[in-house]
Design an enzyme around this catalytic site. Sequence first.
Site, mmCIF file in Angstrom:
data_model
loop_
_atom_site.group_PDB
_atom_site.id
_atom_site.type_symbol
_atom_site.label_atom_id
_atom_site.label_comp_id
_atom_site.label_asym_id
_atom_site.label_seq_id
_atom_site.Cartn_x
_atom_site.Cartn_y
_atom_site.Cartn_z
ATOM 1 N N ASP A 9 0.869 -1.164 0.000
ATOM 2 C CA ASP A 9 0.000 0.000 0.000
ATOM 3 C C ASP A 9 0.927 1.241 0.000
ATOM 4 O O ASP A 9 2.121 1.104 0.259
ATOM 5 C CB ASP A 9 -0.866 -0.054 1.268
ATOM 6 C CG ASP A 9 -1.721 1.169 1.462
ATOM 7 O OD1 ASP A 9 -2.417 1.568 0.522
ATOM 8 O OD2 ASP A 9 -1.684 1.748 2.579
ATOM 9 N N LEU A 10 0.395 2.409 -0.279
ATOM 10 C CA LEU A 10 1.272 3.597 -0.333
ATOM 11 C C LEU A 10 1.125 4.464 0.928
ATOM 12 O O LEU A 10 2.012 4.503 1.772
ATOM 13 C CB LEU A 10 0.952 4.428 -1.585
ATOM 14 C CG LEU A 10 1.778 5.699 -1.751
ATOM 15 C CD1 LEU A 10 3.257 5.391 -1.929
ATOM 16 C CD2 LEU A 10 1.263 6.519 -2.937
ATOM 17 N N ASP A 11 -0.040 5.121 1.042
ATOM 18 C CA ASP A 11 -0.231 6.053 2.162
ATOM 19 C C ASP A 11 -0.270 5.284 3.479
ATOM 20 O O ASP A 11 -1.104 4.392 3.662
ATOM 21 C CB ASP A 11 -1.552 6.816 2.002
ATOM 22 C CG ASP A 11 -1.557 7.711 0.777
ATOM 23 O OD1 ASP A 11 -0.459 8.006 0.262
ATOM 24 O OD2 ASP A 11 -2.643 8.136 0.344
ATOM 25 N N THR A 17 1.265 10.244 4.036
ATOM 26 C CA THR A 17 0.560 11.356 3.390
ATOM 27 C C THR A 17 -0.756 11.676 4.095
ATOM 28 O O THR A 17 -1.419 12.659 3.732
ATOM 29 C CB THR A 17 0.308 11.061 1.902
ATOM 30 O OG1 THR A 17 -0.032 9.698 1.777
ATOM 31 C CG2 THR A 17 1.511 11.371 1.064
ATOM 32 N N LYS A 45 -8.637 6.731 6.095
ATOM 33 C CA LYS A 45 -7.454 6.000 5.622
ATOM 34 C C LYS A 45 -7.861 4.849 4.711
ATOM 35 O O LYS A 45 -8.695 4.024 5.101
ATOM 36 C CB LYS A 45 -6.636 5.476 6.801
ATOM 37 C CG LYS A 45 -5.805 6.561 7.443
ATOM 38 C CD LYS A 45 -4.844 5.977 8.459
ATOM 39 C CE LYS A 45 -3.931 7.082 8.985
ATOM 40 N NZ LYS A 45 -3.057 6.596 10.059
ATOM 41 N N SER A 114 -2.532 0.745 -4.324
ATOM 42 C CA SER A 114 -3.011 1.915 -3.563
ATOM 43 C C SER A 114 -4.344 2.414 -4.085
ATOM 44 O O SER A 114 -4.623 2.326 -5.274
ATOM 45 C CB SER A 114 -1.956 3.025 -3.687
ATOM 46 O OG SER A 114 -2.473 4.259 -3.247
ATOM 47 N N ALA A 115 -5.149 2.989 -3.180
ATOM 48 C CA ALA A 115 -6.414 3.615 -3.581
ATOM 49 C C ALA A 115 -6.193 5.001 -4.180
ATOM 50 O O ALA A 115 -7.099 5.572 -4.785
ATOM 51 C CB ALA A 115 -7.322 3.739 -2.360
ATOM 52 N N LYS A 145 -11.158 -0.796 -1.763
ATOM 53 C CA LYS A 145 -10.905 -1.687 -0.630
ATOM 54 C C LYS A 145 -12.090 -1.529 0.348
ATOM 55 O O LYS A 145 -12.554 -0.407 0.522
ATOM 56 C CB LYS A 145 -9.613 -1.287 0.092
ATOM 57 C CG LYS A 145 -8.368 -1.301 -0.799
ATOM 58 C CD LYS A 145 -7.202 -0.604 -0.070
ATOM 59 C CE LYS A 145 -5.984 -0.496 -0.996
ATOM 60 N NZ LYS A 145 -4.860 0.247 -0.394
ATOM 61 N N GLU A 169 -0.196 -3.335 4.589
ATOM 62 C CA GLU A 169 -1.332 -2.387 4.633
ATOM 63 C C GLU A 169 -1.443 -1.703 5.988
ATOM 64 O O GLU A 169 -1.185 -2.328 7.011
ATOM 65 C CB GLU A 169 -2.641 -3.155 4.417
ATOM 66 C CG GLU A 169 -3.338 -2.904 3.115
ATOM 67 C CD GLU A 169 -3.857 -1.493 2.894
ATOM 68 O OE1 GLU A 169 -3.960 -0.720 3.857
ATOM 69 O OE2 GLU A 169 -4.179 -1.172 1.751
ATOM 70 N N ASP A 170 -1.881 -0.445 5.997
ATOM 71 C CA ASP A 170 -2.076 0.258 7.276
ATOM 72 C C ASP A 170 -3.548 0.458 7.620
ATOM 73 O O ASP A 170 -3.853 0.950 8.703
ATOM 74 C CB ASP A 170 -1.389 1.634 7.251
ATOM 75 C CG ASP A 170 -2.119 2.603 6.346
ATOM 76 O OD1 ASP A 170 -2.433 2.229 5.192
ATOM 77 O OD2 ASP A 170 -2.395 3.740 6.782
HETATM 78 P P1 B16 Z 1 -6.298 10.379 -3.625
HETATM 79 P P2 B16 Z 1 -3.674 4.200 0.107
HETATM 80 C C1 B16 Z 1 -5.472 6.207 0.077
HETATM 81 O O1 B16 Z 1 -4.206 5.693 -0.223
HETATM 82 C C2 B16 Z 1 -5.450 7.068 1.340
HETATM 83 O O2 B16 Z 1 -5.161 6.265 2.475
HETATM 84 C C3 B16 Z 1 -6.779 7.728 1.533
HETATM 85 O O3 B16 Z 1 -6.768 8.540 2.691
HETATM 86 C C4 B16 Z 1 -7.111 8.560 0.281
HETATM 87 O O4 B16 Z 1 -8.389 9.188 0.415
HETATM 88 C C5 B16 Z 1 -7.080 7.653 -0.942
HETATM 89 O O5 B16 Z 1 -5.814 7.037 -1.040
HETATM 90 C C6 B16 Z 1 -7.369 8.418 -2.227
HETATM 91 O O6 B16 Z 1 -6.319 9.294 -2.447
HETATM 92 O O7 B16 Z 1 -7.191 11.499 -3.206
HETATM 93 O O8 B16 Z 1 -4.833 10.748 -3.704
HETATM 94 O O9 B16 Z 1 -6.774 9.689 -4.883
HETATM 95 O O10 B16 Z 1 -3.560 4.123 1.605
HETATM 96 O O11 B16 Z 1 -4.643 3.209 -0.506
HETATM 97 O O12 B16 Z 1 -2.311 4.189 -0.558
HETATM 98 MG MG MG Z 2 -2.854 3.182 3.383
#
Ligand code: B16
Ligand code: MG
Length: 215
Positions: A9-11, A17, A45, A114-115, A145, A169-170
């Site tokens: 996962d990224l964030d 972030t 998150k 990542s989302a 997810k 994953e977090d």
């Molecule tokens: P964006 P992940 C997610 O990333 C974040 O945890 C979540 O807080 C955020 O709303 C989502 O990405 C969408 O991000 O606005 O940059 O498209 O944890 O799946 O890497």
């Molecule tokens: Mg995350």
Amino acid sequence: MNTRGFIFDLDGVIVDTAKYHFLAWKKLANDIGIDFTHEQNEQLKGVSRVKSLEKILSWGNKVISEDKFMELMGKKNDDYLSYIAQMDAHEILPDVPKILTYLTDNKIPVALGSASKNARAILQKVNLITQFNAIVDGNDVTKAKPDPEVFLTAAQKLGIAPENCVVFEDSLAGIQAAKNANMVAIGIGETAILNEADFVFKDFTEIDLQFIAQL
Ligand code: B16
Ligand code: MG
């Protein structure tokens, strides 16, 4: 080691972030007269941008037009991107490079799942984009997810069977997505929150290479 694939996962796993999402969502929410707390940010998150704004509006009992919704989404992302623009490799979380280097040195396939629709831009900024054999982000999937789509697509891109993939994953939704994909789920964060994971570590400094090698 068997042929394993590793999906990050990224964030919250590679970079933090969430603090920038918080600043951007708080400004947006306050501008339209809604309070926004750190506790609420926690609940966003791993949640997509659309779903995040829907939640904020419902917390504030606010109903807006579709046009206004799109305008607010754009505003939030512009603000968020202004923080991303200032990121560099210092923002990579501790010991993430150690694990990534170990995997790439051993020719073990690595993917991002990542989302975020900004994932590629963030990986560029922190100089990690070349470490990944495959990248699947919010632009590549339609189901969020805990649906397993993001991780199943990553496994497919790596050419590794889902049951041979390990996910870091977090978020709870992300752990559930990994389990729904029949993968090994490693939680990065608090055991109390990530209790559906196969293993939980506070961060990567708690993970030694021996553990990775024996998975
Ligand atoms: P964006 P992940 C997610 O990333 C974040 O945890 C979540 O807080 C955020 O709303 C989502 O990405 C969408 O991000 O606005 O940059 O498209 O944890 O799946 O890497
Ligand atoms: Mg995350």
